[in-house]
Motif scaffolding. Structure first.
Motif, mmCIF file in Angstrom:
data_model
loop_
_atom_site.group_PDB
_atom_site.id
_atom_site.type_symbol
_atom_site.label_atom_id
_atom_site.label_comp_id
_atom_site.label_asym_id
_atom_site.label_seq_id
_atom_site.Cartn_x
_atom_site.Cartn_y
_atom_site.Cartn_z
ATOM 1 N N ARG A 88 48.968 123.136 23.826
ATOM 2 C CA ARG A 88 47.705 122.937 24.512
ATOM 3 C C ARG A 88 47.285 121.482 24.332
ATOM 4 O O ARG A 88 47.218 121.001 23.204
ATOM 5 N N VAL A 89 47.070 120.788 25.447
ATOM 6 C CA VAL A 89 46.699 119.372 25.369
ATOM 7 C C VAL A 89 45.186 119.224 25.500
ATOM 8 O O VAL A 89 44.558 119.883 26.322
ATOM 9 N N THR A 90 44.647 118.356 24.675
ATOM 10 C CA THR A 90 43.214 118.081 24.664
ATOM 11 C C THR A 90 43.000 116.581 24.805
ATOM 12 O O THR A 90 43.512 115.806 23.984
ATOM 13 N N PRO A 91 42.289 116.126 25.829
ATOM 14 C CA PRO A 91 42.050 114.685 25.992
ATOM 15 C C PRO A 91 41.228 114.109 24.836
ATOM 16 O O PRO A 91 40.267 114.737 24.381
ATOM 17 N N VAL A 92 41.641 112.932 24.358
ATOM 18 C CA VAL A 92 40.891 112.205 23.336
ATOM 19 C C VAL A 92 40.796 110.746 23.769
ATOM 20 O O VAL A 92 41.643 110.262 24.528
ATOM 21 N N SER A 93 39.784 110.066 23.304
ATOM 22 C CA SER A 93 39.660 108.640 23.606
ATOM 23 C C SER A 93 40.491 107.845 22.611
ATOM 24 O O SER A 93 40.845 108.347 21.532
ATOM 25 N N VAL A 94 40.787 106.608 22.938
ATOM 26 C CA VAL A 94 41.583 105.766 22.051
ATOM 27 C C VAL A 94 40.882 105.614 20.704
ATOM 28 O O VAL A 94 41.482 105.797 19.643
ATOM 29 N N GLU A 95 39.585 105.293 20.737
ATOM 30 C CA GLU A 95 38.869 105.065 19.483
ATOM 31 C C GLU A 95 38.513 106.356 18.761
ATOM 32 O O GLU A 95 38.278 106.362 17.550
ATOM 33 N N GLY A 96 38.503 107.493 19.490
ATOM 34 C CA GLY A 96 38.092 108.751 18.876
ATOM 35 C C GLY A 96 39.233 109.634 18.417
ATOM 36 O O GLY A 96 39.015 110.682 17.802
ATOM 37 N N ARG A 97 40.482 109.227 18.678
ATOM 38 C CA ARG A 97 41.614 110.126 18.408
ATOM 39 C C ARG A 97 41.805 110.415 16.912
ATOM 40 O O ARG A 97 42.003 111.568 16.522
ATOM 41 N N ILE A 98 41.733 109.382 16.072
ATOM 42 C CA ILE A 98 41.921 109.618 14.639
ATOM 43 C C ILE A 98 40.752 110.407 14.031
ATOM 44 O O ILE A 98 40.985 111.356 13.271
ATOM 45 N N PRO A 99 39.495 110.072 14.350
ATOM 46 C CA PRO A 99 38.397 110.907 13.839
ATOM 47 C C PRO A 99 38.515 112.371 14.227
ATOM 48 O O PRO A 99 38.261 113.262 13.402
ATOM 49 N N GLU A 100 38.944 112.659 15.459
ATOM 50 C CA GLU A 100 39.085 114.053 15.883
ATOM 51 C C GLU A 100 40.191 114.763 15.113
ATOM 52 O O GLU A 100 40.069 115.938 14.756
ATOM 53 N N LEU A 101 41.285 114.051 14.842
ATOM 54 C CA LEU A 101 42.361 114.638 14.050
ATOM 55 C C LEU A 101 41.871 114.958 12.643
ATOM 56 O O LEU A 101 42.124 116.043 12.108
ATOM 57 N N ARG A 102 41.158 114.031 12.050
ATOM 58 C CA ARG A 102 40.692 114.215 10.678
ATOM 59 C C ARG A 102 39.635 115.312 10.575
ATOM 60 O O ARG A 102 39.499 115.958 9.530
ATOM 61 N N GLN A 103 38.909 115.530 11.660
ATOM 62 C CA GLN A 103 37.907 116.597 11.669
ATOM 63 C C GLN A 103 38.528 117.979 11.849
ATOM 64 O O GLN A 103 37.884 118.998 11.627
ATOM 65 N N GLY A 104 39.798 118.008 12.278
ATOM 66 C CA GLY A 104 40.498 119.277 12.414
ATOM 67 C C GLY A 104 40.365 119.948 13.763
ATOM 68 O O GLY A 104 40.817 121.082 13.940
ATOM 69 N N SER A 105 39.785 119.257 14.750
ATOM 70 C CA SER A 105 39.622 119.867 16.074
ATOM 71 C C SER A 105 40.929 119.895 16.860
ATOM 72 O O SER A 105 41.051 120.607 17.857
ATOM 73 N N ILE A 106 41.915 119.092 16.425
ATOM 74 C CA ILE A 106 43.246 119.102 17.020
ATOM 75 C C ILE A 106 44.276 119.171 15.893
ATOM 76 O O ILE A 106 43.968 118.841 14.742
ATOM 77 N N ASP A 107 45.478 119.613 16.225
ATOM 78 C CA ASP A 107 46.519 119.775 15.204
ATOM 79 C C ASP A 107 47.335 118.501 14.995
ATOM 80 O O ASP A 107 47.663 118.144 13.862
ATOM 81 N N VAL A 108 47.689 117.849 16.097
ATOM 82 C CA VAL A 108 48.472 116.615 16.037
ATOM 83 C C VAL A 108 47.999 115.671 17.139
ATOM 84 O O VAL A 108 47.409 116.105 18.127
ATOM 85 N N LEU A 109 48.280 114.404 16.954
ATOM 86 C CA LEU A 109 48.040 113.414 18.005
ATOM 87 C C LEU A 109 49.369 113.030 18.637
ATOM 88 O O LEU A 109 50.313 112.666 17.929
ATOM 89 N N VAL A 110 49.445 113.140 19.947
ATOM 90 C CA VAL A 110 50.579 112.595 20.700
ATOM 91 C C VAL A 110 49.914 111.676 21.717
ATOM 92 O O VAL A 110 49.770 112.001 22.887
ATOM 93 N N ALA A 111 49.474 110.522 21.239
ATOM 94 C CA ALA A 111 48.484 109.746 21.979
ATOM 95 C C ALA A 111 48.728 108.249 21.897
ATOM 96 O O ALA A 111 47.831 107.482 21.536
ATOM 97 N N ALA A 112 49.970 107.824 22.223
ATOM 98 C CA ALA A 112 50.301 106.397 22.208
ATOM 99 C C ALA A 112 49.850 105.759 20.900
ATOM 100 O O ALA A 112 49.274 104.675 20.878
ATOM 101 N N LEU A 113 50.148 106.449 19.800
ATOM 102 C CA LEU A 113 49.627 106.053 18.494
ATOM 103 C C LEU A 113 50.634 105.174 17.757
ATOM 104 O O LEU A 113 51.509 105.665 17.040
ATOM 105 N N GLY A 114 50.507 103.875 17.953
ATOM 106 C CA GLY A 114 51.379 102.935 17.264
ATOM 107 C C GLY A 114 51.102 102.915 15.774
ATOM 108 O O GLY A 114 49.971 103.104 15.332
#
Length: 272
Positions: free
Chosen positions: A77-103
């Protein structure tokens, strides 16, 4: 005394329960749910974007989300995240993994864990055709746009003292500022630059000096070693089966870009 003993036992039980919840195994939770929730960005073609015909989110990152989930025996299941918000959302537990152009960057690695690299990017700067800028130090004093919260933003700040960094909400907005001559250049990935060049009304060139050679990994919450290991196993299976190469050719083959890397630990590419 019995009252105190009972009270102590109750407090201890609550503390133990709280500890178990706080340090729950994310892999166990994911397997129980039957779904892997991937945070993806949606304004970075061909990595994540909306198909104009189907309105579905598609792209390289989405295919890797589905591929990893499939190898784990899960639905994606894919969930849109913003560039600046992707890590905070991961750390909050709302998503399982980031597959989000994460260098990979050292700063990000202090906040989250990375899987093996499933993509390797060159971070570059584009400028007006004929600008004469051949080295990064030629950007000093220039206005250069980036996507807010992107690694391009970090590398530009680190590599070019005196640059006037202009941050925009996403990659298309940063490129539009360049097209409209609001800035002198833009920092982005090499593939994104090639995508823009195909349709850009403005002619531009790449500064030969790259900002960085950057491996991308899936982002996983700190300490979730079981989930990280399972994701890496899935990535290796995609590489071995040839599916990883097929995904690459699907999204980059038409542009004539050759895959020059294989899925491997990010450390393999950090020295470059």
């Amino acid at each position: 005394m019995k009252i105190y003993a009972t009270l102590f036992a109750s407090v201890a039980a609550l503390a133990t329960a709280g500890h178990s919840t706080a340090f729950a195994d994310k892999l166990e939770d994911v397997v129980k749910s039957g779904t892997l929730v991937c945070g993806v960005i949606t304004g970075a073609k061909p990595f994540g974007f909306q198909d104009t015909a189907t309105r579905e989110l598609v792209g390289y990152d989405i295919d890797f989300c589905k591929g990893v989930a499939g190898k784990m025996g899960l639905q994606a299941r894919v969930t849109p995240v913003s560039v600046e918000g992707r890590i905070p959302e991961l750390r909050q537990g709302s998503i399982d993994v980031l597959v989000a152009a994460l260098g990979y960057t050292k700063e990000r690695a202090e906040q989250i864990d990375y899987s093996d690299a499933y993509y390797v990017s060159r971070q570059i700067v584009i400028v007006d055709e004929g600008s004469g800028i051949q080295k990064l130090d030629g950007l000093s004093g220039k206005k250069i746009s980036t996507a807010k919260g992107s690694s391009s933003e970090q590398y530009l700040r680190q590599s070019v003292p005196g640059v006037e960094l202009m941050s925009y909400q996403d990659i298309p907005s940063a490129f539009l500022a360049f097209v409209q001559n609001k800035v002198d250049g833009m920092a982005l990935t090499d593939v994104a630059a090639l995508q823009f060049k195909e349709k850009s009304p403005k002619k531009f060139e790449i500064v030969p000096d790259p900002l960085k050679i950057e491996p991308w990994g899936l982002g996983i919450a700190k300490g979730e070693t079981a989930l990280t290991a399972k994701v890496n196993d899935s990535l290796k299976a995609l590489e071995t089966s040839g599916e990883a190469d097929s995904i690459y050719k699907k999204w980059f083959g038409a542009a004539g870009i050759t895959r020059t890397f294989t899925i491997a630990p990010v450390t393999k590419y950090l020295a470059h």
